[in-house]
Structures are given as structure tokens and as C-alpha cells.
Design a protein around this motif. Sequence first.
Motif, PDB file in Angstrom:
ATOM      1  N   PRO A 274      -7.782   3.836  -0.369  1.00 49.01           N
ATOM      2  CA  PRO A 274      -9.566   3.975  -0.094  1.00 49.01           C
ATOM      3  C   PRO A 274     -10.066   3.259  -2.316  1.00 49.01           C
ATOM      4  O   PRO A 274     -11.085   3.844  -1.979  1.00 49.01           O
ATOM      5  CB  PRO A 274      -9.758   5.129  -0.267  1.00 49.01           C
ATOM      6  N   ALA A 275      -8.746   4.129  -2.833  1.00 50.42           N
ATOM      7  CA  ALA A 275      -9.369   3.534  -4.180  1.00 50.42           C
ATOM      8  C   ALA A 275      -9.762   1.538  -4.554  1.00 50.42           C
ATOM      9  O   ALA A 275     -10.922   1.572  -5.438  1.00 50.42           O
ATOM     10  CB  ALA A 275      -8.250   4.039  -4.857  1.00 50.42           C
ATOM     11  N   LEU A 276      -9.013   1.189  -3.635  1.00 48.41           N
ATOM     12  CA  LEU A 276      -9.486  -0.525  -3.526  1.00 48.41           C
ATOM     13  C   LEU A 276     -10.995  -0.263  -2.749  1.00 48.41           C
ATOM     14  O   LEU A 276     -11.189  -1.694  -3.306  1.00 48.41           O
ATOM     15  CB  LEU A 276      -8.355  -1.160  -3.549  1.00 48.41           C
ATOM     16  N   GLY A 277     -11.545  -0.088  -2.139  1.00 49.02           N
ATOM     17  CA  GLY A 277     -12.816  -0.159  -1.553  1.00 49.02           C
ATOM     18  C   GLY A 277     -12.094  -1.658  -0.228  1.00 49.02           C
ATOM     19  O   GLY A 277     -13.332  -1.751  -0.080  1.00 49.02           O
ATOM     20  N   GLN A 278     -11.389  -2.053   0.045  1.00 46.46           N
ATOM     21  CA  GLN A 278     -11.330  -2.578   1.011  1.00 46.46           C
ATOM     22  C   GLN A 278     -12.293  -2.108   2.591  1.00 46.46           C
ATOM     23  O   GLN A 278     -12.816  -2.909   3.061  1.00 46.46           O
ATOM     24  CB  GLN A 278     -10.154  -3.214   1.058  1.00 46.46           C
ATOM     25  N   LYS A 279     -12.073  -0.753   3.157  1.00 42.29           N
ATOM     26  CA  LYS A 279     -12.901  -0.702   4.119  1.00 42.29           C
ATOM     27  C   LYS A 279     -14.221  -0.625   4.333  1.00 42.29           C
ATOM     28  O   LYS A 279     -15.333  -0.552   5.127  1.00 42.29           O
ATOM     29  CB  LYS A 279     -12.265   0.938   4.039  1.00 42.29           C
TER      30      LYS A 279
ATOM     31  N   ILE B   8       1.383  -4.325   2.239  1.00 45.22           N
ATOM     32  CA  ILE B   8       1.172  -4.488   1.805  1.00 45.22           C
ATOM     33  C   ILE B   8      -0.279  -3.082   2.146  1.00 45.22           C
ATOM     34  O   ILE B   8      -1.591  -2.896   2.928  1.00 45.22           O
ATOM     35  CB  ILE B   8       0.121  -5.127   2.782  1.00 45.22           C
ATOM     36  N   ALA B   9       0.105  -2.367   1.872  1.00 45.48           N
ATOM     37  CA  ALA B   9      -0.631  -0.630   1.855  1.00 45.48           C
ATOM     38  C   ALA B   9      -1.689  -0.402   1.382  1.00 45.48           C
ATOM     39  O   ALA B   9      -2.429   0.038   1.390  1.00 45.48           O
ATOM     40  CB  ALA B   9       1.472   0.341   1.659  1.00 45.48           C
ATOM     41  N   PRO B  10      -0.862  -1.126   0.184  1.00 44.32           N
ATOM     42  CA  PRO B  10      -2.627  -0.779  -0.600  1.00 44.32           C
ATOM     43  C   PRO B  10      -3.536  -1.555  -0.775  1.00 44.32           C
ATOM     44  O   PRO B  10      -4.837  -0.936  -0.714  1.00 44.32           O
ATOM     45  CB  PRO B  10      -2.156  -1.867  -2.293  1.00 44.32           C
ATOM     46  N   THR B  11      -3.756  -2.407   0.897  1.00 41.01           N
ATOM     47  CA  THR B  11      -4.722  -2.962   1.738  1.00 41.01           C
ATOM     48  C   THR B  11      -5.956  -1.258   2.270  1.00 41.01           C
ATOM     49  O   THR B  11      -6.572  -1.084   2.286  1.00 41.01           O
ATOM     50  CB  THR B  11      -4.329  -3.623   2.533  1.00 41.01           C
TER      51      THR B  11
ATOM     52  N   LYS C 103     -15.238  -2.847   1.685  1.00 43.79           N
ATOM     53  CA  LYS C 103     -15.870  -3.950   1.905  1.00 43.79           C
ATOM     54  C   LYS C 103     -16.289  -4.289   3.506  1.00 43.79           C
ATOM     55  O   LYS C 103     -16.822  -5.451   3.900  1.00 43.79           O
ATOM     56  CB  LYS C 103     -15.132  -4.516   1.103  1.00 43.79           C
ATOM     57  N   LEU C 104     -15.606  -4.179   4.383  1.00 42.67           N
ATOM     58  CA  LEU C 104     -15.465  -4.279   5.564  1.00 42.67           C
ATOM     59  C   LEU C 104     -16.884  -4.100   6.522  1.00 42.67           C
ATOM     60  O   LEU C 104     -17.658  -4.110   7.198  1.00 42.67           O
ATOM     61  CB  LEU C 104     -14.457  -4.339   6.468  1.00 42.67           C
ATOM     62  N   GLU C 105     -17.451  -2.113   5.914  1.00 44.90           N
ATOM     63  CA  GLU C 105     -17.699  -1.509   6.456  1.00 44.90           C
ATOM     64  C   GLU C 105     -19.424  -2.373   6.327  1.00 44.90           C
ATOM     65  O   GLU C 105     -20.349  -2.827   7.230  1.00 44.90           O
ATOM     66  CB  GLU C 105     -18.006  -0.113   6.147  1.00 44.90           C
TER      67      GLU C 105
ATOM     68  N   GLN D 200     -18.035   2.232  11.747  1.00 48.09           N
ATOM     69  CA  GLN D 200     -17.502   2.165  11.042  1.00 48.09           C
ATOM     70  C   GLN D 200     -15.966   1.696  11.090  1.00 48.09           C
ATOM     71  O   GLN D 200     -15.330   1.443  12.384  1.00 48.09           O
ATOM     72  CB  GLN D 200     -16.978   3.867  10.983  1.00 48.09           C
ATOM     73  N   VAL D 201     -15.320   1.350   9.813  1.00 45.31           N
ATOM     74  CA  VAL D 201     -13.987   1.178  10.125  1.00 45.31           C
ATOM     75  C   VAL D 201     -12.558   1.966   9.652  1.00 45.31           C
ATOM     76  O   VAL D 201     -12.938   2.631   8.145  1.00 45.31           O
ATOM     77  CB  VAL D 201     -13.854  -0.029   8.888  1.00 45.31           C
ATOM     78  N   ASP D 202     -11.673   1.765   9.471  1.00 42.96           N
ATOM     79  CA  ASP D 202     -10.554   2.914   9.448  1.00 42.96           C
ATOM     80  C   ASP D 202      -9.495   1.414   9.461  1.00 42.96           C
ATOM     81  O   ASP D 202      -8.308   1.079  10.033  1.00 42.96           O
ATOM     82  CB  ASP D 202     -10.221   3.471  10.496  1.00 42.96           C
ATOM     83  N   ILE D 203      -7.957   1.783   7.960  1.00 43.18           N
ATOM     84  CA  ILE D 203      -7.006   0.528   7.782  1.00 43.18           C
ATOM     85  C   ILE D 203      -5.932   1.605   7.585  1.00 43.18           C
ATOM     86  O   ILE D 203      -6.310   1.861   6.807  1.00 43.18           O
ATOM     87  CB  ILE D 203      -7.650  -0.163   6.443  1.00 43.18           C
TER      88      ILE D 203
END
Length: 234
Positions: free
Chosen positions: A204-209, A198-201, A211-213, A189-192
Motif C-alpha cells: 500500500p505504501a507504493l500506491g499502485q492500487k 514483485i510483491a512490492p507491487t 493509481k489503478l483505481e 475498486q481494485v485489490d492487488i
Amino acid sequence: MIKYALYSIALFLLIIVNNAYAQEAIPVTNNTVEPKGLYVGGIISTNGWGGELKYVINKRLAVRSGYETLNLSQNINYHQEEIDFETNLDYKTGSIFLLGDFNYTRNLYISGGVMFNSFNPAIKGEATSDMQYGDITIPASMLGDFTITITPELKISPYGSLGVRSFLGKKKRGIWTTEVGCFYMGAPQVDIEASGLIAPTADPALGQKEKLEYQIEQYKFYPVLKMGFAIKLF
């Protein structure tokens, strides 16, 4: 790293099979000392270093419990989109375990049980150079920093292994063990967390978490190569 660990495990399994055939061809000539009792010792493995208590019930069965811990830190600098970043990888893992061993020959055993898993690596980074946006210079302090933390899906993980044990000395007061195995921790599990520009990274709406998982979800099994030495207390 995991690929090389799997290669090492495959090689070790071949050695175990060869030893099993060799042991079946060698008659047992020394049964004068019964190797049972409580042993205490140290262990070192790809999951950390620590200690364990082992109780040998008889020539076939043993139970053991202990702990292991590992903490490695590595600085990594990289350049992306004309910005310099300084990152630190803090790799933490380890466990508290409760296992049972069954010897199917004199020296070869299978082991199984549970581990309270403390796998928890983290990557922390921050911008170290300014960003040029046309005629505007954005200082590094405004770009912000980020933290990516990885945790196992299962905190209590099942564990299985194959190993070799050797009793040392005429009175068999020492035990040397080597084993290979793995524990199942589920999909990581990934937490960002991020700040500044760079806060938008971390949004949750951008789905980076997600993608990494998705990229690391296949790493559900953690391979283990472990060695230990213990001395009999009584």
C-alpha cells in the motif's frame, strides 16, 4: 468494448424514437385479447445470459425478476523489461434483478429497478522467463506472481432502460423484448496481491492500487443491451 456498446445504445435509441412516431400514426385495431398473465423465458445480454419471470399486470404495467451470468477467460502473454509474463483474464459479471416496466405506447416501455451486481473480473499472471541482473540469473519461480481483482463500489445497483416489446401469436402467448440501458455500480475498486520479487507491487505504501483505481474510476456506468423471449404460463 464499452465505447462500442455506447454507440450501439445511441443507435438503438434513435430506432426507438422513430418507432414511437410511427406507432402514434397507426390506429389500434385489435383489443380482443388482453395480454396479461405470468410469462417465463430466457434472456441474453452484455451482462450475461439467464432466465426471467415476467408478470404482465395490464397493457401499461409489468414486473419481472431473474438472473444473468457471464464468465469469459482469455490468456494474454506479454514482455516487459526483458521478462516474459503469462496472464489470464477471468471476466465475470451478472446479476439478480427486480424490475418494473411501464409501457408508454403499445410496444415501447421504460424499465427501472435494482440489480444485485456480481461484476468481478480478475487478472492473474506470473513470470515465465528468468531475469538477468548483471552476471546473476534470477529464476522465474523467484520473480513471483500477481492477482488484480476488480469489484464494484455498489453491490446493489440501480438500473434503468428503454425497450421494445412485441406480443406474438393470435392469443399473445409469446413476448419478444429488446432493450438498452445501464446500471450504476460506482467507482470500481481494485485489490492487488503479489508474491516473490514483485510483491512490492501490492505494498500500500507504493500506491499502485490507488493509481489503478484512478485510471478506471470513470467507468461507473455499465451499458447493457438485452434481448429476451418468454412464453405465457397462465
